[in-house]
Scaffold this motif. Structure first.
Motif, PDB file in Angstrom:
ATOM      1  N   LEU A  40      34.481  44.168  63.771  1.00 43.02           N
ATOM      2  CA  LEU A  40      33.950  45.038  62.728  1.00 43.02           C
ATOM      3  C   LEU A  40      35.109  45.478  61.846  1.00 43.02           C
ATOM      4  N   THR A  41      35.013  45.227  60.552  1.00 46.70           N
ATOM      5  CA  THR A  41      36.055  45.672  59.634  1.00 46.70           C
ATOM      6  C   THR A  41      35.783  47.127  59.277  1.00 46.70           C
ATOM      7  N   VAL A  42      36.715  48.001  59.647  1.00 50.76           N
ATOM      8  CA  VAL A  42      36.560  49.425  59.384  1.00 50.76           C
ATOM      9  C   VAL A  42      36.874  49.697  57.929  1.00 50.76           C
ATOM     10  N   THR A  43      38.061  49.337  57.489  1.00 50.73           N
ATOM     11  CA  THR A  43      38.496  49.534  56.108  1.00 50.73           C
ATOM     12  C   THR A  43      39.792  48.767  55.918  1.00 50.73           C
ATOM     13  N   ASP A  44      40.408  48.944  54.766  1.00 49.88           N
ATOM     14  CA  ASP A  44      41.746  48.407  54.555  1.00 49.88           C
ATOM     15  C   ASP A  44      42.592  49.474  53.883  1.00 49.88           C
ATOM     16  N   VAL A  45      43.889  49.369  54.100  1.00 52.23           N
ATOM     17  CA  VAL A  45      44.847  50.270  53.459  1.00 52.23           C
ATOM     18  C   VAL A  45      45.268  49.601  52.155  1.00 52.23           C
ATOM     19  N   ASP A  46      45.130  50.316  51.038  1.00 54.18           N
ATOM     20  CA  ASP A  46      45.476  49.717  49.746  1.00 54.18           C
ATOM     21  C   ASP A  46      46.947  49.336  49.705  1.00 54.18           C
ATOM     22  N   VAL A  47      47.830  50.265  50.061  1.00 52.97           N
ATOM     23  CA  VAL A  47      49.273  49.981  50.112  1.00 52.97           C
ATOM     24  C   VAL A  47      49.849  50.647  51.359  1.00 52.97           C
ATOM     25  N   LEU A  48      50.584  49.879  52.134  1.00 56.73           N
ATOM     26  CA  LEU A  48      51.308  50.384  53.302  1.00 56.73           C
ATOM     27  C   LEU A  48      52.785  50.175  53.030  1.00 56.73           C
ATOM     28  N   ALA A  49      53.565  51.250  53.129  1.00 59.78           N
ATOM     29  CA  ALA A  49      55.006  51.161  52.884  1.00 59.78           C
ATOM     30  C   ALA A  49      55.762  51.655  54.117  1.00 59.78           C
ATOM     31  N   LEU A  50      56.772  50.903  54.502  1.00 59.00           N
ATOM     32  CA  LEU A  50      57.628  51.278  55.624  1.00 59.00           C
ATOM     33  C   LEU A  50      59.034  51.530  55.108  1.00 59.00           C
ATOM     34  N   GLN A  51      59.575  52.681  55.483  1.00 60.04           N
ATOM     35  CA  GLN A  51      60.949  53.019  55.117  1.00 60.04           C
ATOM     36  C   GLN A  51      61.724  53.207  56.408  1.00 60.04           C
ATOM     37  N   PHE A  52      62.884  52.569  56.483  1.00 62.06           N
ATOM     38  CA  PHE A  52      63.716  52.652  57.677  1.00 62.06           C
ATOM     39  C   PHE A  52      64.909  53.545  57.398  1.00 62.06           C
ATOM     40  N   GLY A  53      65.084  54.560  58.253  1.00 65.55           N
ATOM     41  CA  GLY A  53      66.192  55.487  58.105  1.00 65.55           C
ATOM     42  C   GLY A  53      67.480  54.925  58.677  1.00 65.55           C
ATOM     43  N   SER A  54      68.533  55.713  58.605  1.00 66.44           N
ATOM     44  CA  SER A  54      69.830  55.267  59.109  1.00 66.44           C
ATOM     45  C   SER A  54      69.824  55.062  60.624  1.00 66.44           C
ATOM     46  N   ASP A  55      68.899  55.730  61.313  1.00 64.16           N
ATOM     47  CA  ASP A  55      68.760  55.539  62.756  1.00 64.16           C
ATOM     48  C   ASP A  55      67.721  54.464  63.093  1.00 64.16           C
ATOM     49  N   LEU A  56      67.291  53.712  62.075  1.00 66.13           N
ATOM     50  CA  LEU A  56      66.305  52.631  62.170  1.00 66.13           C
ATOM     51  C   LEU A  56      64.915  53.112  62.576  1.00 66.13           C
ATOM     52  N   ARG A  57      64.669  54.402  62.434  1.00 66.16           N
ATOM     53  CA  ARG A  57      63.343  54.942  62.681  1.00 66.16           C
ATOM     54  C   ARG A  57      62.483  54.696  61.452  1.00 66.16           C
ATOM     55  N   ALA A  58      61.279  54.188  61.664  1.00 63.06           N
ATOM     56  CA  ALA A  58      60.390  53.849  60.548  1.00 63.06           C
ATOM     57  C   ALA A  58      59.518  55.036  60.154  1.00 63.06           C
ATOM     58  N   ILE A  62      50.947  55.547  53.694  1.00 66.51           N
ATOM     59  CA  ILE A  62      49.793  54.805  53.214  1.00 66.51           C
ATOM     60  C   ILE A  62      49.367  55.389  51.876  1.00 66.51           C
ATOM     61  N   VAL A  63      48.878  54.513  51.008  1.00 65.07           N
ATOM     62  CA  VAL A  63      48.480  54.934  49.669  1.00 65.07           C
ATOM     63  C   VAL A  63      47.076  54.425  49.392  1.00 65.07           C
ATOM     64  N   GLU A  64      46.231  55.312  48.897  1.00 65.38           N
ATOM     65  CA  GLU A  64      44.879  54.972  48.469  1.00 65.38           C
ATOM     66  C   GLU A  64      44.907  54.888  46.946  1.00 65.38           C
ATOM     67  N   CYS A  65      44.688  53.711  46.394  1.00 62.06           N
ATOM     68  CA  CYS A  65      44.757  53.481  44.949  1.00 62.06           C
ATOM     69  C   CYS A  65      43.347  53.435  44.367  1.00 62.06           C
ATOM     70  N   LYS A  66      43.060  54.323  43.454  1.00 57.11           N
ATOM     71  CA  LYS A  66      41.754  54.352  42.805  1.00 57.11           C
ATOM     72  C   LYS A  66      41.933  54.466  41.298  1.00 57.11           C
ATOM     73  N   THR A  67      41.088  53.760  40.568  1.00 56.52           N
ATOM     74  CA  THR A  67      41.101  53.812  39.108  1.00 56.52           C
ATOM     75  C   THR A  67      39.731  54.250  38.626  1.00 56.52           C
ATOM     76  N   GLY A  68      39.657  54.666  37.378  1.00 54.36           N
ATOM     77  CA  GLY A  68      38.374  55.035  36.789  1.00 54.36           C
ATOM     78  C   GLY A  68      38.050  56.502  36.978  1.00 54.36           C
ATOM     79  N   GLY A  69      36.978  56.923  36.360  1.00 54.66           N
ATOM     80  CA  GLY A  69      36.603  58.334  36.364  1.00 54.66           C
ATOM     81  C   GLY A  69      35.600  58.710  37.431  1.00 54.66           C
ATOM     82  N   THR A  70      35.200  57.784  38.290  1.00 59.66           N
ATOM     83  CA  THR A  70      34.172  58.092  39.285  1.00 59.66           C
ATOM     84  C   THR A  70      34.755  58.490  40.635  1.00 59.66           C
ATOM     85  N   VAL A  71      36.051  58.677  40.711  1.00 61.85           N
ATOM     86  CA  VAL A  71      36.705  59.022  41.972  1.00 61.85           C
ATOM     87  C   VAL A  71      36.459  60.494  42.286  1.00 61.85           C
ATOM     88  N   LYS A  72      35.982  60.761  43.495  1.00 70.28           N
ATOM     89  CA  LYS A  72      35.812  62.139  43.959  1.00 70.28           C
ATOM     90  C   LYS A  72      37.053  62.485  44.759  1.00 70.28           C
TER      91      LYS A  72
END
Length: 94
Positions: A40-58, A62-72
């Motif tokens: 079952l596909t639950v959903t998808d993440v529009d953009v997933l970004a990983l940033q690694f610090g100096s201690d290699l901790r990630a 997550i970003v939800e990208c919406k366009t248009g005027g119908t966004v609540k």
């Protein structure tokens, strides 16, 4: 040349922004859960970004990208909060 949809173009731009900031960014990451007997596909993440610090901790964003005027906005913020919890993301953006 085919023109990209507004939502796809926005996702590309946001992913490119995170990439330029030195983060690893992926678009349309499927968030699926397996329920017997079918997937079952639950959903998808529009953009997933990983940033690694100096201690290699990630740090996962997550970003939800919406366009248009119908966004609540409030609905999307609550959706994003639940999706952040589901994906163990430390940050979320709309």
């Amino acid at each position: 040349m085919a023109q990209l949809a507004a939502g796809t173009l926005l996702e590309c731009r946001v992913a490119r922004l995170f990439n330029r900031e030195g983060q690893y960014a992926r678009r349309r990451v499927d968030v699926g859960r397996r329920f017997a007997p079918a997937k079952l596909t639950v959903t998808d993440v529009d953009v997933l970004a990983l940033q690694f610090g100096s201690d290699l901790r990630a740090t996962r964003t997550i970003v939800e990208c919406k366009t248009g005027g119908t966004v609540k906005e409030m609905d999307r913020i609550l959706w994003l909060a639940g999706l952040a919890r589901l994906t163990s993301a430390q940050q979320g953006a709309l």
